[in-house]
Design a protein around this motif. Structure first.
Motif: not given
Length: 240
Positions: A89-98
């Motif tokens: 989820v944390f990595n996915g949030l980073n991807a969403l922000c990108q």
């Protein structure tokens, strides 16, 4: 990437789907196990696709997983799955922000294996959380008697269930709030973080409990597949 004309703040969905599903007893990850001829995860994605307020759904898959493919701007695939659900989820949030998500935007995190969630349930959560300062999650009041166990596997006590709820997903929080809450546990490999709400709680907030549905269960064990198919058959022809 941007979503022209989308309202601000926007709502995004994040689907962690990088687990192996070992308890399900299937050869392939359970999110790809067929239900009525379709991979389980496709029912999950279809429910979010039917909610116009969801600007985009990002699915987090394991590194090297190429089974799912992106679909324009509506479904993004990020092969950044981590060793735990919280890490994914944390990595996915980073991807969403990108991809352009902002701190004030909302994110609805949902288990890939909760394939029976309906658009109506998703909209109920959005309606409840949009005016809330924290956000919240779908959940159910505990219907059964609750027991605690001793080390020998015997009943140690019967617990009061009056204020006990079973957490479900989606769980809906501001992108910035959830990212910060998870980031504070990243160095400890997210120990003790069992869902998004637990991270937000650890940051000092009290998420809103929004009543869900008993049908919104997580397909976990082999017998759950038959039950999920039975529910899907009962819904054929329904407008959810």
């Amino acid at each position: 990437m941007s979503w022209p004309g989308a309202p601000v703040p926007r709502c995004f969905a994040l689907i962690p789907g990088a687990g192996s599903g070992s308890r399900a007893g299937t050869a392939a990850p359970k999110q790809y196990q067929p239900l009525l001829g379709q991979p389980l995860v496709q029912y999950t994605l279809a429910a979010f696709a039917a909610v116009p307020r969801i600007a985009c759904t990002l699915v987090v898959v394991a590194v090297g997983d190429t089974i799912l493919q992106p679909s324009g701007n509506s479904i993004l695939i990020a092969a950044c799955g981590g060793p735990t659900r919280a890490a994914s989820v944390f990595n996915g949030l980073n991807a969403l922000c990108q991809h352009g998500a902002q701190a004030d935007d909302w994110v609805l995190v949902h288990d890939a294996a909760r394939c029976l969630v309906t658009p109506a349930q998703i909209n109920t959560l959005i309606d409840a959380c949009l005016p809330d300062p924290v956000g919240g999650l779908l959940a159910l009041p505990l219907p059964d008697t609750l027991k605690s166990a001793n080390p020998e596997g015997r009943v140690a006590a019967t617990l009061d269930r009056v204020d006990k709820w079973l957490a479900q997903t989606p769980q809906m929080f501001r992108v910035g709030m959830l990212h910060a809450a998870l980031a504070s546990h990243a160095n400890g490999d997210f120990a003790g973080i069992t869902d998004e709400a637990s991270a937000v709680e650890a940051a000092g907030h009290a998420p809103l409990l929004v009543r869900g549905s008993a049908q919104n269960f997580k397909v976990t064990y082999p017998e759950d597949f038959a039950l999920a198919e039975s529910v899907l058959k009962s819904r054929q022809g329904d407008v959810l």
